[in-house]
Design a protein around this motif. Sequence first.
Motif, PDB file in Angstrom:
ATOM      1  N   CYS A 175      -2.657   9.217   0.462  1.00  0.00           N
ATOM      2  CA  CYS A 175      -3.241   8.374   1.594  1.00  0.00           C
ATOM      3  C   CYS A 175      -3.415   9.499   2.934  1.00  0.00           C
ATOM      4  O   CYS A 175      -2.711  10.243   3.125  1.00  0.00           O
ATOM      5  N   ARG A 177      -3.264   8.638   5.636  1.00  0.00           N
ATOM      6  CA  ARG A 177      -2.680   7.973   7.146  1.00  0.00           C
ATOM      7  C   ARG A 177      -1.412   9.003   7.259  1.00  0.00           C
ATOM      8  O   ARG A 177      -0.843   9.161   6.371  1.00  0.00           O
ATOM      9  N   HIS A 180       2.138   8.910   5.240  1.00  0.00           N
ATOM     10  CA  HIS A 180       2.121   8.314   3.849  1.00  0.00           C
ATOM     11  C   HIS A 180       1.734   9.282   2.780  1.00  0.00           C
ATOM     12  O   HIS A 180       2.430   9.118   1.540  1.00  0.00           O
ATOM     13  N   HIS A 185       2.030   8.424  -1.191  1.00  0.00           N
ATOM     14  CA  HIS A 185       1.458   7.306  -1.540  1.00  0.00           C
ATOM     15  C   HIS A 185       0.024   7.642  -2.019  1.00  0.00           C
ATOM     16  O   HIS A 185      -0.666   8.315  -1.463  1.00  0.00           O
ATOM     17  N   CYS A 199      -4.304   4.162   0.930  1.00  0.00           N
ATOM     18  CA  CYS A 199      -3.295   3.814  -0.256  1.00  0.00           C
ATOM     19  C   CYS A 199      -3.633   2.181  -0.149  1.00  0.00           C
ATOM     20  O   CYS A 199      -4.229   1.534   0.745  1.00  0.00           O
ATOM     21  N   CYS A 202      -2.227   0.302   2.932  1.00  0.00           N
ATOM     22  CA  CYS A 202      -3.328   0.575   4.342  1.00  0.00           C
ATOM     23  C   CYS A 202      -4.457  -0.079   4.180  1.00  0.00           C
ATOM     24  O   CYS A 202      -4.852  -0.477   5.144  1.00  0.00           O
TER      25      CYS A 202
HETATM   26 ZN   LIG Z   1      -1.280   4.662   2.939  1.00  0.00          ZN
END
Ligand SMILES: [Zn+2]
Length: 372
Positions: A175, A177, A180, A185, A199, A202
């Motif tokens: 992910c 982010r 993450h 993730h 993910c 998110c």
């Molecule tokens: Zn995520």
Amino acid sequence: DGAAASMETAPQPGTASCSTPSHPPTEEDDFQFILCERCRQESPNLKLLTCLHTLCLSCLSENKPIGQCPVCRTTIPQANGIPNMDNVLFTNLQARLKVYKKIRDSDGPSCSRCQREAAAVWCSECEEFLCTKCFEDHQWFFKKRSHEARRVEDLRAESAHQFLEDTRKPCNLFCSRPGHADQGHISSIYCKKCEKALCCSCALLDSHHATFCDIRSETQRRQEELSTMNELLKRKRSGFEATYAALQDEAARLEEAQRETRELIQQRVEQLVRLIRQEEEELLGLVEARQEQGRRELARELQDVEGVLRRMEAGERLVEKMRLYATDQEVMDMQPFIKGSLEELEQLQPLPAGNRAQPGDLAECRARLQAL
Ligand SMILES: [Zn+2]
Ligand SMILES: [Zn+2]
Ligand SMILES: [Zn+2]
Ligand SMILES: [Zn+2]
Ligand SMILES: [Zn+2]
Ligand SMILES: [Zn+2]
């Protein structure tokens, strides 16, 4: 296409096929492209330049004062001479080929965990060789049965291409982010609006966008995008190839013109040298002739003057003898004749030294020499 090919290969004289001509090209030669394009060495720190050439960190450091790509001379904009983009593709390929080499090694790889036993399988997700015992633990104790593990024996039979193809990891992007990725993730969703991999959690939070697709189709779309651009560039390339050929023609023409001019100069100089040699011969001949002529003139003049002196001597002697010994009768008979001769002698004038014609005059020679 030949010109373009030579354009690409010309600045890289150190390719394996050139440096080791004794052995036939092997599979290893196919993977020369993963090396630094300057030192032709493997490196864990390969950087991708904006010109899409790949250089290792140490070459880039050495190259820093130049500030240009050593292959194509494109400016490297970074002040420290190190581009930001890592060539992760080539770096990872190097690591995977190292694994393949271990598999192909005559001793075979040993277990990455216990370091003792010979490896029986390769887990591409753990990136580890495992002996039979450690593989048991991997399956049951560590509960990694879902991992794709392959028998070393099978992998050994594969070509390098096949090995790389087969061990190409399934899409396990993390992910995008912050935070993450560290939490592991795994991302399988792509938001087209954010242009990010997300993910599942998110994606749920990002519901106001909802223009999602799966990662696989997004990577495929990106690959296709590159292929399309590549096709377009191929058309453009022919234009550059034509310019390249034209420039080469121009260079050849320049070379030819220079050669012709050099020849002309040589010819003209040779001609002039011949002319001057000819003039030399003529002048030397002239000097010779003048000398001969002068010698003859002088000899004649000497003879003339000598004759006059002898006549004067004879006159003096005869006059003296007449005075000493001549009878009246003899004086009466001979005096008028002698007087006539002496009068003739009296008429003669010696030529003043500076007034004579210069015998063997070289003025003409000197003038011609000046005119050369
Ligand atoms: Zn995520
Ligand atoms: Zn290098
Ligand atoms: Zn370059
Ligand atoms: Zn083991
Ligand atoms: Zn595993
Ligand atoms: Zn979004």
